[in-house]
Design a protein around this motif. Structure first.
Motif, mmCIF file in Angstrom:
data_model
loop_
_atom_site.group_PDB
_atom_site.id
_atom_site.type_symbol
_atom_site.label_atom_id
_atom_site.label_comp_id
_atom_site.label_asym_id
_atom_site.label_seq_id
_atom_site.Cartn_x
_atom_site.Cartn_y
_atom_site.Cartn_z
ATOM 1 N N HIS A 16 0.913 4.162 -2.721
ATOM 2 C CA HIS A 16 1.126 5.822 -2.426
ATOM 3 C C HIS A 16 2.066 6.387 -3.089
ATOM 4 C CE1 HIS A 16 -0.111 9.247 -0.087
ATOM 5 N NE2 HIS A 16 0.828 9.074 0.543
ATOM 6 N N GLY A 72 0.651 -1.168 0.089
ATOM 7 C CA GLY A 72 0.126 0.086 0.007
ATOM 8 C C GLY A 72 0.861 1.418 -0.130
ATOM 9 N N PRO A 103 -3.717 3.445 -2.476
ATOM 10 C CA PRO A 103 -3.069 2.446 -1.617
ATOM 11 C C PRO A 103 -3.458 1.214 -1.459
ATOM 12 C CG PRO A 103 -2.981 4.560 -0.481
ATOM 13 C CD PRO A 103 -3.843 4.896 -1.628
#
Length: 359
Positions: free
Chosen positions: A182, A178, A188
């Motif tokens: 990001h 995630g 994410p």
């Protein structure tokens, strides 16, 4: 706050004649301080049996596959979704507990998105996933490079310069993948194949510079200088910094929230559906709502807690640390913990297994 405890204990004692005076707690290690447990036992007459888990998956398996035998558990917000869907938790009755009204409204709002009406879980602690650093070691190899940037990890020209002093990652596919997404400017929690392929490529470039992937080692390794950069939780890095300082180490261990933003996680207190001592569980949760109970935890493990009334009881250096209690501007850059479907989790587990197999 102490005045409510005696009537509470008396009130719950009446229906408890059929229950043992026991609370079976299943949590992360050291997630309730010894002095808090001692006060609870002395003031209520309950005995706490404290078992620990080391990954959320262990807790989930315990609660979903068989009668756990536990009265209070500590799930994250993302795990909470799956537990509720499976009917594995019972209502806590928390709204009637003294101290509930003082809980952080922002954390309650975030939790309500997972647990509508805030019926099944009580916010306990919160924090971030970020960078634990041996400041001198990193600055020596990368002079002038920002210590609060994920570039340290995800730019190969930077990570390769830190490989000799040690880079480590937590063993958490959902969280690490995630964060990689990001960093790439993607959701994410994306399950799009192209996005996951991009995250896999990013991790593949990082892989040659990673010394190990594990849970639990980062604290001691940061403290004793065996690693110089760890992707880890804020409290673990702060604990390592405290250990290094007390040991008189000639270097500074620090934690930084990435300037690009990162995960804000939240742990919660909950009661399994088949808890053998549900009234005892409610008494324990009510006790942990007290400011002094959670202030003890923050002073010990350096995780922020969910009760603003506890802040004055937190050591000044801790409550004024912006990497433990970030301000509104920083919090606006953090993304919340979310649940994912089983298929999405399997996608990430496969990706992570491939990454781990190349170590």
């Amino acid at each position: 706050m102490r005045s409510w405890l005696l009537p509470l204990s008396f009130a719950i004692a009446l229906p408890l004649h059929a229950e043992d005076k026991v609370v079976n707690l299943y949590s992360w290690a050291d997630y309730v301080t010894p002095q808090t447990l001692q006060r609870f036992e002395q003031q209520t007459g309950y005995k706490v049996r404290y078992d620990t888990f080391d990954t959320p998956e262990v807790l989930e398996t315990k609660l979903l596959t068989a009668a756990s035998g536990y009265d209070v558990v500590v799930p994250s917000a993302s795990l909470l979704t799956r537990l509720l869907k499976a009917g594995a938790l019972q209502a806590t009755g928390q709204q009637g507990m003294p101290g509930y009204a003082e809980l952080d409204p922002d954390l309650l709002d975030k939790l309500a998105a997972v647990d509508p009406g805030n019926l099944h879980a009580v916010p306990y602690t919160w924090g971030t996933l970020g960078l634990g650093l041996n400041v001198e070691a990193v600055q020596k190899r990368l002079p002038g490079v920002a210590l609060d940037s994920l570039d340290l990890l995800f730019k190969p020209e930077y990570a390769s310069q830190l490989a000799d002093c040690g880079i480590s990652l937590i063993d958490s596919p959902q969280e690490v993948i995630g964060l990689a997404l990001h960093y790439l400017g993607k959701d994410p929690y994306s399950h799009d194949k192209a996005d996951l392929d991009a995250a896999a490529a990013l991790l593949h470039k990082l892989q040659p510079s990673v010394a190990y992937v594990a849970n639990g080692r980062q604290i001691s390794d940061l403290a004793n200088g065996a690693t110089c950069l760890a992707l880890t939780y804020n409290g673990d890095a702060a604990t390592a910094a405290d250990q290094a300082r007390k040991a008189g180490k000639p270097y500074q261990v620090a934690y930084r929230i990435p300037r690009e933003g990162t995960l804000i996680w939240q742990d919660n207190l909950a009661i399994p559906k088949d808890a053998p001592h549900p009234q005892a569980a409610k008494a324990f949760i009510a006790f942990m709502l007290r400011p002094e109970s959670v202030a003890d935890l923050t002073n010990s493990l350096f995780f922020a807690n969910a009760n603003p009334q506890a802040t004055p009881l937190v050591d000044e250096a801790v409550r004024n640390d912006p990497d433990i209690y970030p301000g509104a501007e920083v919090r606006a850059r953090l993304y919340a913990d979310q649940s994912m479907s089983l298929e999405a989790m399997r996608q990430r587990t496969r990706l992570w297994t491939t990454f781990r197999s190349r170590q």
